[in-house]
Design an enzyme around this catalytic site. Structure first.
Site, mmCIF file in Angstrom:
data_model
loop_
_atom_site.group_PDB
_atom_site.id
_atom_site.type_symbol
_atom_site.label_atom_id
_atom_site.label_comp_id
_atom_site.label_asym_id
_atom_site.label_seq_id
_atom_site.Cartn_x
_atom_site.Cartn_y
_atom_site.Cartn_z
ATOM 1 N N GLY A 54 -49.335 6.011 55.833
ATOM 2 C CA GLY A 54 -50.282 7.110 55.896
ATOM 3 C C GLY A 54 -51.566 6.744 55.186
ATOM 4 C CB SER A 55 -55.111 7.461 55.826
ATOM 5 O OG SER A 55 -55.183 6.483 56.837
ATOM 6 N N GLY A 56 -55.064 7.902 52.883
ATOM 7 C CA GLY A 56 -55.215 8.712 51.681
ATOM 8 C C GLY A 56 -54.840 7.945 50.423
ATOM 9 C CG HIS A 57 -51.618 6.168 50.106
ATOM 10 N ND1 HIS A 57 -51.294 7.281 49.371
ATOM 11 C CD2 HIS A 57 -50.817 6.190 51.202
ATOM 12 C CE1 HIS A 57 -50.328 7.945 49.997
ATOM 13 N NE2 HIS A 57 -50.036 7.316 51.108
ATOM 14 C CE LYS A 105 -47.212 3.327 51.052
ATOM 15 N NZ LYS A 105 -47.788 2.833 52.318
ATOM 16 C CG ASP A 110 -44.391 4.770 55.782
ATOM 17 O OD1 ASP A 110 -44.239 5.969 55.493
ATOM 18 O OD2 ASP A 110 -45.490 4.195 55.726
ATOM 19 C CG HIS A 219 -47.047 10.530 50.396
ATOM 20 N ND1 HIS A 219 -46.213 9.623 49.802
ATOM 21 C CD2 HIS A 219 -47.576 9.898 51.474
ATOM 22 C CE1 HIS A 219 -46.223 8.501 50.500
ATOM 23 N NE2 HIS A 219 -47.037 8.632 51.514
#
Ligand SMILES: Nc1ncnc2c1ncn2[C@@H]1O[C@H](COP(=O)(O)OP(=O)(O)O)[C@@H](O)[C@H]1O
Ligand SMILES: Nc1ncnc2c1ncn2[C@@H]1O[C@H](COP(=O)(O)OP(=O)(O)O)[C@@H](O)[C@H]1O
Ligand SMILES: [Mg+2]
Ligand SMILES: [Mg+2]
Ligand SMILES: [Mg+2]
Ligand SMILES: [Mg+2]
Lengths: 333, 222, 333, 222
Positions: A54-57, A105, A110, A219
């Site tokens: 996921g994005s945001g990391h 991860k 994932d 998250h």
């Protein structure tokens, strides 16, 4: 919600587009399905490394694409794993004939999406191995649960496995080294505030003015428990102790100490945490041979940090020190 | 009279409407014990399903479900994408070529969907996942079919059992998926995937009951 | 106020102590009076570069101490200029016999304190020159005011003047190059939220949920005006237009585009801003030859960003590309 | 009877108390048009002055002020540190060796302090800085001395004029210091440095009036 964004659904695409323009010397962005490869991919004869999630990391994972680290990154929507239709072409694009290692991860989403992509890639004749990262000691590891999460240790796995691939190690060796890093790394995090997922528009959890969440992931999930605010030294001890215990590290050993910011915490505070962690390690006779401090794997603008300890040996040290040239980690060239 | 391609298309349109309508509710459920994205993921996925249905109208119920599986796998991501993708794919395979889905085939398709979710996600009953909506749904469907009910009634039974199953996840302690990281703190919240499963089965049942009511009338589209 | 700190008055000392430990290969920390020098200071025959100012802007300035950039940094208390008794020994410590250049952001406090230290150093026989950075177009420059502030342009001045010193330029040349950067660089910033100064314990200003401050500095000061929240593209245009206008940049010229985070904004958002800025520059026929995106000069955990444009010439480009090895900026070695 | 070393020491202790007491108020003033640190800076500085006075008791009023100047320059930082440092240094120089500061020397010391601030900061009357407290203070002091008032009364006059001067900065538009960045938005707020100047002069006046009241009594410490 105040964010420097346009359309919440366009956040990832627009951000990666900007990333690609700013780092055109290092990476190529393929827009649809979205993935990022290093400029010179595929590198002939080299094992390819693909990660994603996921994005945001950010800067994870795109910020680690380049010489000596990842060959490709596949960003999903914010906090949502990408899908096989993006992971597959990314995998194919970085196969230089020596096979591809996926660094995944350990989250159900994932794992499932990368698994499917790996099967499809194998069907197209690419040898694929998977390194599952699960370094978060906040989560109990058990056969009857989803197991421990992959958090900040991922950055160290990507750097060290990337160096192994860059020096010419074969598929099984790169996989084994990545797994060795994963076996020797543990992390734990704290949140002082939640983050706001753009499409959700409200904080991922509610914290009172004097509360913090111990054992958070990346998250915006709530953590294991909530305690009243403490000072930096106290919080550091709460994170570091379970990490050291789980790692079973002994006096005389060498470690890499990594204090990671969750995105909204000033660097100065990360160094205050680092200072205390280094103090505790020194008291226990553990030698900090390498350090990393900064925002490397984040949860949007969450305030907080995580502490990661990696047990080092001489080969891991050498691979850590090896040159790396990516947007977010660079040395030696 | 079983369920046909028009039913499948109507079901998927209803599902998309339902996901859009319940987007924020599903986000709120996921916010409590997850990462605030389930409603967004499902909405994005079914929006894409509807777009795809427009581009390439399916020629059989199985084709409609297979198209849905492929779109969900490539648009949803996260845990729900592959799980629902597998469920739709396995259901499509179970339907085979039939243009007219009767109660028994329907039950096998629902069972196949559940088996697919379990095969991929390894969750058991009581783990607080979508499986806890599907297990009672399949059981209720089988009972209804055994009792000689038509396909629409079988789906209606599945939908109401799924709704009860979703509600029953509230007191459970999560052992799979993201909610499991919360340990004890996951207790007292409904599982978002179980809730979306119940909503999807409800959409399927509603589409079937509408087909039924149209079926009797001469101006029925088929 | 939730911060990863212990005692608010110990924030700077503890943070710099941690910084020194984490980067012992690059820097030496002198604790009292507090300053940081590069490990190998003084470098014989090289012009020394000293900067400093209030803390809270990390990684500026300590993060830029090292090969190819600063020789010393002098951190004051949070948002408060350091005093001559720290600036003086830092200056003396990095004099390699070729004189010392002070890089000073144009704030009354910084100017006065560095001025005094420069006088004292000159009295002790060290040649001192000063580069005053004042790149903030949000502030009207006038003889009858304190003039424009020094903001993100400072990072570029430090990098480029540092490269000039490293290649062996003499005192006047390094000063002239630093001044040339300052003359050709302009910045403007926006805040989506205020920051909390540890000793004050409350936000530096109050913003409504849907308001933003345009034209902010880096000290949590309110900006020039307050407007309702806009999307990223709109905000970008508001920052970029006055920068380009003030710089009088023309189609066909080459620039460095720098999108700087104020500390609490996710990197993904900075790239969304970068994307739009690059778009606007392309439309105007201005070529982005170099880029920088990230948290380089911050205001604690403030949410927001600034946009900086530097007009490049071939020498400035060469100096920008020259190797640098510091905690926060590193390439080429 | 002029002002002696004990007065100077008492003044500085009173100043430290006042800065501690008004720390948050000065921070709040600086928060509105600056960077929220003035109260913290002054408090930190005068805390250090008091510590230093304990370590090395001064032998003359000038020595006390010089010690203060050095401590403020090395502990306060920001704009206020060098400005107050210069003010105290120039005042000390103006006092010379005298152990007994009479009204006229006092006025020259106040004038020297103001001149020092202007020399370093280049602010003019009306720029909304501490200068706007000092200008009326020096004028009032001079008037009082010319009228034959004793030193304590001269300081009292200076203090009350400084307080009025500080209040008068509220409608001003800042043209120097950090507040100038705000342009029009600086109007309507009191300048923090003008306020701390008024507080310091008040501490000096209070120390003098206490010395006066003690001076008559036999158990006076001197
Ligand atoms: N192992 C699993 N087996 C069955 N269902 C699962 C499993 N893991 C997660 N789920 C379902 O997926 C839902 C979450 O989906 P979503 O929020 O879209 O993905 P993510 O958890 O990756 O953010 C959960 O509510 C649960 O019903
Ligand atoms: N050029 C100047 N001349 C006189 N006084 C000034 C000048 N610049 C600033 N000041 C004074 O300094 C005060 C601010 O001090 P302080 O907050 O401690 O420093 P800083 O502005 O560096 O944060 C202002 O309120 C003003 O009275
Ligand atoms: Mg998710
Ligand atoms: Mg989710
Ligand atoms: Mg200040
Ligand atoms: Mg101030």
């Amino acid at each position: 919600m105040k964010k420097l964004i346009n359309d919440p659904r366009a956040v990832v695409n627009e951000s990666v587009e900007g990333f690609g323009q700013a780092h055109a010397d290092l990476v190529t962005v393929v827009p649809d399905p979205l993935y990022i490869t290093r400029r010179d991919a595929p590198v002939k004869g080299k094992v390819g490394l693909v990660s994603g999630g996921g994005s945001g990391h950010e800067p994870l994972h795109a910020g680690f694409v380049g010489f000596g680290m990842l060959d490709a990154a596949v960003p999903g929507p914010v906090f949502t794993s990408p899908t096989p239709d993006a992971i597959l072409p990314a995998t194919m694009a970085v196969d230089g004939g020596a096979g591809v290692v996926q660094i995944v991860k350990n989250y159900t989403g994932d794992v499932l999406n990368f698994e499917t992509a790996a099967e499809l890639a194998q069907a197209e004749g690419v040898e694929v191995r998977t390194i599952l990262v699960n370094d978060d000691v906040a989560v109990q590891d058990s056969l009857y649960t989803a197991g421990r999460r992959g958090v900040a240790g991922t950055v160290l796995v990507e750097k060290i496995a990337g160096a192994a691939a860059e020096r010419g190690d074969d598929l099984d060796t790169v996989t084994a080294i990545g797994n060795r890093v994963n076996s020797n790394v543990r992390s734990m995090g704290v949140a002082l505030s939640a983050c706001i997922v753009p499409h959700a528009g409200q904080p991922s959890f509610d914290l009172e003015e004097n509360e913090i969440e111990i054992g958070i992931g990346i998250h915006g999930e709530p953590g294991r428990h909530r305690i009243p605010m403490e000072n930096a030294d106290g919080i550091t001890d709460r994170l570091l102790d379970p990490v050291l215990e789980d790692l079973g590290i002994a006096s005389g050993e060498e470690v890499l100490l990594f204090v990671n910011g969750m995105g909204g915490t000033p660097q100065s505070e990360l160094y205050i945490v680092y200072r205390r962690a280094a103090q505790v390690l020194a008291e226990r006779g553990i030698s900090v041979a390498r350090s990393l401090v900064g925002n490397y794997i984040t949860a949007l603008e969450m305030q907080g940090c995580s502490i990661t300890v990696l047990r080092l040996d001489s080969e891991l040290k050498e691979l850590w020190d090896a040159p790396v040239q990516t947007a977010a980690m660079r040395w030696g060239r | 009279m079983g369920l046909d391609t028009a039913w499948a298309v109507a079901f998927l349109h209803a599902a998309a409407l339902s996901m859009a309508e319940h987007r924020d509710e599903l986000i709120a459920l996921d916010r409590a014990i997850g990462d605030s994205d389930h409603g967004e993921n499902m909405d994005r996925g079914f929006e894409a399903v509807v777009a795809k249905l427009g581009d390439t109208p399916p020629e059989s119920p199985a084709a409609a479900l297979k198209l849905t599986a492929m779109v969900l796998m490539s648009k949803v991501g996260g845990a729900a994408g592959p799980l629902y993708g597998t469920a739709f794919l396995r259901a499509a395979t179970a339907l085979g070529e039939t243009a007219d889905v009767g109660p028994d085939v329907l039950v096998s398709a629902l069972q196949a969907a559940l088996d697919g979710v379990v095969a991929r996600g390894k969750a058991e009953a009581g783990d607080k996942t979508m499986v806890d909506a599907w297990i009672p749904a399949v059981a209720a469907a089988r009972d209804a079919a055994t009792a000689g009910e038509p396909a629409a009634a079988v789906l209606a039974a599945a939908a109401s059992a799924a709704a009860a199953g979703a509600a029953a996840t509230e007191p459970m302690l999560a052992r799979k998926g993201r909610a499991s990281y919360l340990g004890e703190r996951s207790v007292g919240h409904r599982d978002p995937g179980a809730q979306s499963s119940a909503l999807l089965l409800l959409a399927a049942a509603q589409a079937a009951s509408q087909q039924d009511s149209h079926a009797g009338s001469p101006e029925s589209p088929r």
